[in-house]
Design a protein around this motif. Structure first.
Motif, PDB file in Angstrom:
ATOM      1  N   UNK A 530       0.843  -1.199   0.000  1.00  0.00           N
ATOM      2  CA  UNK A 530       0.000   0.000   0.000  1.00  0.00           C
ATOM      3  C   UNK A 530       0.877   1.247   0.000  1.00  0.00           C
ATOM      4  N   UNK A 531       0.243   2.390  -0.296  1.00  0.00           N
ATOM      5  CA  UNK A 531       0.940   3.683  -0.259  1.00  0.00           C
ATOM      6  C   UNK A 531       0.918   4.204   1.167  1.00  0.00           C
ATOM      7  N   UNK A 532       2.085   4.280   1.785  1.00  0.00           N
ATOM      8  CA  UNK A 532       2.213   4.711   3.182  1.00  0.00           C
ATOM      9  C   UNK A 532       2.562   6.197   3.220  1.00  0.00           C
ATOM     10  N   UNK A 533       1.582   7.019   3.531  1.00  0.00           N
ATOM     11  CA  UNK A 533       1.782   8.471   3.551  1.00  0.00           C
ATOM     12  C   UNK A 533       2.769   8.918   4.628  1.00  0.00           C
ATOM     13  N   UNK A 534       2.916   8.102   5.661  1.00  0.00           N
ATOM     14  CA  UNK A 534       3.736   8.514   6.790  1.00  0.00           C
ATOM     15  C   UNK A 534       5.206   8.195   6.666  1.00  0.00           C
ATOM     16  N   UNK A 535       5.590   7.485   5.627  1.00  0.00           N
ATOM     17  CA  UNK A 535       7.003   7.105   5.493  1.00  0.00           C
ATOM     18  C   UNK A 535       7.852   8.304   5.105  1.00  0.00           C
ATOM     19  N   UNK A 536       9.092   8.312   5.547  1.00  0.00           N
ATOM     20  CA  UNK A 536      10.009   9.410   5.264  1.00  0.00           C
ATOM     21  C   UNK A 536      10.438   9.388   3.801  1.00  0.00           C
ATOM     22  N   UNK A 537      10.852  10.563   3.323  1.00  0.00           N
ATOM     23  CA  UNK A 537      11.345  10.650   1.950  1.00  0.00           C
ATOM     24  C   UNK A 537      12.690   9.938   1.817  1.00  0.00           C
ATOM     25  N   UNK A 538      13.037   9.598   0.585  1.00  0.00           N
ATOM     26  CA  UNK A 538      14.332   8.971   0.327  1.00  0.00           C
ATOM     27  C   UNK A 538      15.459   9.951   0.625  1.00  0.00           C
TER      28      UNK A 538
END
Length: 822
Positions: A530-538
């Motif tokens: 799924x698309x996790x909105x809370x994950x940090x950017x690369x």
């Protein structure tokens, strides 16, 4: 009177031609390049700044109506006044003192002139380590992966790979090991120089000559106390190559000229410091001075030029020079482009192959199957002018087409069974791929459904791709290689050695997958994507700065946390102006049909590995994208072309051709296809553990779940990477022994068609032998073949008839005609 005026005007024009040429008063048919790298720069003044500067002249003869010819190495040079610059063989110029001079080049009855100015000879600027010293290490291979540039260095001395990290190189060279490698008090006694000239033992041997310009520059750098460079010093922006393209004779040569362009707008001739590498060493070689020598083969060859982290390309077209007549008719745009190139090369193609060869070839390439004997006989007697087109359409609509291409895509999409609990998901993914191919799903939609897949495999089988590529870096590298034709793996750790891609570019692609979330699924060893909105950017690990999703060579994508970056990636890839997506696919399919890509390897498309026929690649890609990314139409266009239908037999001119598609390039049958072909020829089947009886090798759903010695030894890929190079086509002793002696093969012959023929009393031996030939080769036996095979059966006793037919089958499947598609 009017005729007299015309003659006078013509004479005046001829007399005035040299002065009007704009080449320093030179003849119109001779050009000298010194101060620039475009055709228009002929005669442009050049400048040498400092005692280490070098200048390469390129002298070109251009007689009217003939191609440009390099005469740099044969021209005669003079300089006036003397004492300002020194002229070396092959047009190299070095400074002697400040001042200006005019260099004249003479070739035959023509001459060309150029003005050269020397500045700051006696008062040079400090040497810049990244701009002037590091390129010397690259030029001589000191910082290559096989020497000090490998991860652990060499014999205690380490350099960054190809000089991509000059600050680190400076630390290694000047400050490491108590500074023992450089000795400012006596520069020529520095360990760096003593090893380079082999004055003391050096594993790499002699790299520098003591009287060379590179040696003197290093001495001066050490004398200046090893400056790194000032913060305000210019940095390298780009390099330019002259000429970019040339038409050369098979034994011709071309002097190159390379300029480095810096951030302050200045330019410097770096011809003798750049590094050169041809992409086909059988066609061309290049010396350290940038002189390209052709090796006698016609075709297209490129030379990569590297300086610091920038690359440029010179491309040469080498015609054979034969007049091309009686070309087959151009059936579509494929033929128009390919035949135009063959005319340009003067390379006559082979004739169009016969009907039976075509039928076997196209059936194998489209379905991975041999034609049935009935189909081969029917095709042989069909008198219709369009029968080849009709059989192509029939094959494209067959179930075998979907099976065969699902097998191809399943391997490169890594549909691999690492655990037995993966079986259900693997089978579902394979069925999804097969269904997509059978219904001719547009390729952009096919790719989009894979990249943006969410949920669980049971509901969305395309999610299975994320099970095999679990990390964002794996997803980045697979997507770039598989769908864009770009091998970006190198940029994970350092600037790409053969391309413009930096680590920033790499992590800009990685950012598209930085928010792919995973949860445990309902089935064992399954996950929910799924698309996790809370994950940090690369993050770029070098700078530790967050990177926004960015397509290769594109502007930064402006996305919010609610936007799934994978959707933006899929949309960018499918854009009509995307420079990679369509080209990567058509090149991959072209290699499938021709055993060689227009760019080869097929997934290594870069500036330094240019296409052998750029117009062909661009035309195929344009037609493919304009036609809605229709895979069947692409396969149909290629298969219908007379280019594809040319004979594999070379003529007197094209036997050495490996890139211009003047003939069909034979290739060994892939492992699965060969096993199925042996079963077809014998009338047998192979049983695979855990799969339904009667399933063919090309229908096996996944990789790693079926144990087959035959498939392994003949090179079936393991599905462990996105590279089709996993599939090996090389012959081996194990393969030969298996075909000759294995119980498996002998078992197929003893229980198959040979047994039936021995018991068949209705047909003659000649009819049975003919049937065997149609099974194996899709043709009837020639008179001599029928005589030899018939004599062998006739000699056998009644009880040995089966053994005689087994011998014939065994002999047929061990021939090159059977083992190869040709």
């Amino acid at each position: 009177m009017e005729r007299t005026i015309r003659l006078v005007l013509a004479a005046l024009l001829l007399v005035g031609a040299p002065a009007l040429a704009g080449n320093g008063g030179a003849s119109a048919d001779l050009a000298i390049h010194a101060g620039g790298t475009t055709e228009e720069d002929a005669g442009k003044p050049a400048k040498l700044v400092g005692p280490d500067a070098r200048l390469q002249l390129v002298v070109t003869s251009r007689p009217a109506g003939t191609p440009a010819a390099d005469v740099t190495s044969t021209a005669h040079y003079s300089v006036a006044p003397e004492g300002v610059v020194k002229l070396h063989p092959n047009g190299r110029v070095t400074p002697i003192k400040d001042g200006a001079a005019t260099i004249t080049a003479v070739s035959g009855d023509s001459k060309a002139e150029v003005q050269v100015t020397v500045e700051r000879f006696s008062n040079p600027t400090p040497i810049n380590f990244p701009n002037q010293v590091v390129p010397i290490f690259t030029k001589f291979g000191c910082n290559s992966g096989g020497c000090h540039g490998k991860s652990g260095g060499q014999n205690g001395f380490r350099l960054s790979l190809l000089g991509f990290e000059p600050t680190e190189d400076y630390e290694y060279l000047v400050k490491e090991s108590l500074g023992r490698r450089v000795f400012p008090a006596a520069p020529e006694h520095s360990l760096l120089l003593l090893k380079s000239i082999a004055a003391i033992p050096h594993g790499g041997g002699e790299k520098l000559k003591k009287d060379s310009g590179d040696y003197r520059l290093l001495v001066r750098w050490i004398t200046q106390a090893m400056p790194y460079g000032r913060p305000e010093d210019p940095t390298l922006s780009s390099i330019s190559v002259f000429p970019k393209n040339r038409v050369l004779k098979p034994d011709g040569q071309q002097q190159l000229k390379i300029f480095a362009h810096y951030s302050d707008g200045t330019a410097e001739d770096i011809t003798h410091t750049a590094r050169y590498e041809p992409n086909d060493k059988s066609m061309a070689e290049v010396d350290e001075a940038g002189r390209v020598k052709m090796m006698g083969q016609p075709g297209s060859v490129a030379v990569m030029v590297r300086y610091q982290d920038r690359v440029g390309v010179f491309q040469a077209l080498v015609p054979l020079g034969v007049e091309v007549k009686n070309l087959p008719p151009a059936k579509n745009y494929v033929d128009e482009v390919v035949f135009a190139r063959l005319k340009e090369l003067g390379l006559p193609p082979s004739e169009v192959c016969d009907d039976q060869t075509f039928l076997r070839r196209v059936t194998l390439d489209l379905t991975g199957r041999l034609p049935s004997p009935d189909a081969a006989r029917k095709f042989a007697t069909d008198a219709g002018a369009d029968k080849r087109d009709r059989v192509i359409d029939l094959l494209l609509s067959s179930e075998a087409y979907a099976d065969f291409f699902a097998n191809k895509w399943s391997a490169i999409l890594r549909n691999r069974r690492d655990k037995e609990t993966y079986q259900g998901g693997n089978f579902a993914f394979h069925q999804w791929v097969r269904s997509s191919i059978a219904q001719n799903k547009p390729y952009d939609q096919f790719v989009k459904e894979i990249l943006t897949a969410s949920g669980e495999i049971s509901r969305n089988p395309a999610v299975a791709w994320y099970r095999q590529v679990t990390k964002d870096i794996e997803q980045t590298e697979d997507v770039a290689q598989l769908f864009l034709g770009v091998r970006i793996q190198c940029a994970h750790c350092h600037h790409h050695p053969y391309e413009k891609w930096s680590r920033q570019d790499y992590y800009g692609m990685t950012a598209f997958f930085s928010r792919v979330g995973r949860k445990e699924g309902l089935a064992p060893d399954e996950q929910r994507i799924f698309h996790n909105r809370g994950m940090a950017q690369a993050l770029n690990p070098k700078t530790n700065v967050a990177v926004k999703p960015t397509g290769l060579g594109e502007k930064i994508s402006d996305l919010t946390a609610d936007d799934d970056p994978r959707l933006a990636l899929a949309e960018w890839m499918a854009r009509k102006d995307n420079p990679f997506f369509a080209k990567a696919l058509v090149n991959r399919y072209w290699k499938h049909f021709f055993n060689r890509g227009i760019v080869d390897p097929e997934d290594d498309m870069r500036e330094t590995n240019p296409p052998s026929n750029r117009e062909l690649l661009e035309t195929l890609a344009r037609k493919f994208s304009e036609g809605g990314f229709n895979l069947k139409e692409l396969a149909r266009a290629i298969a219908r072309s007379n280019t594809y239908q040319l004979s594999a037999l070379p003529n007197q001119w094209n036997s050495s051709d490996r890139q211009s598609f003047s003939r069909y390039y034979p290739r060994r049958l892939p492992a699965e296809v060969l096993l199925d072909a042996i079963d077809q020829a014998n009338g047998t089947t192979t049983t695979f553990t855990g799969l339904p009886v009667g399933i063919r090798a090309t229908q096996i759903p996944d990789h790693g779940g079926v144990s087959s010695y035959f498939l392994t030894v003949f090179g079936r890929p393991a599905g462990a990477s996105a590279c089709e190079c996993e599939r090996t086509g090389d012959a081996s002793l194990a393969q030969s022994l298996h075909l000759l002696n294995s119980q498996d093969i002998h078992g197929k012959m003893s229980s198959g068609v040979a047994k039936e023929m021995a018991a068949d009393m209705k047909r003659t031996d000649a009819e049975k032998i003919t049937d065997l030939y149609f099974r194996a080769f899709s043709r009837a036996p020639r008179a001599e073949e029928l005589k030899v095979a018939g004599g062998h059966v006739e000699k056998a006793q009644a009880k040995d008839k089966q053994a005689a037919y087994e011998d014939i089958v065994w002999a047929l499947i061990n021939t090159k005609e059977f083992l190869f598609n040709h």
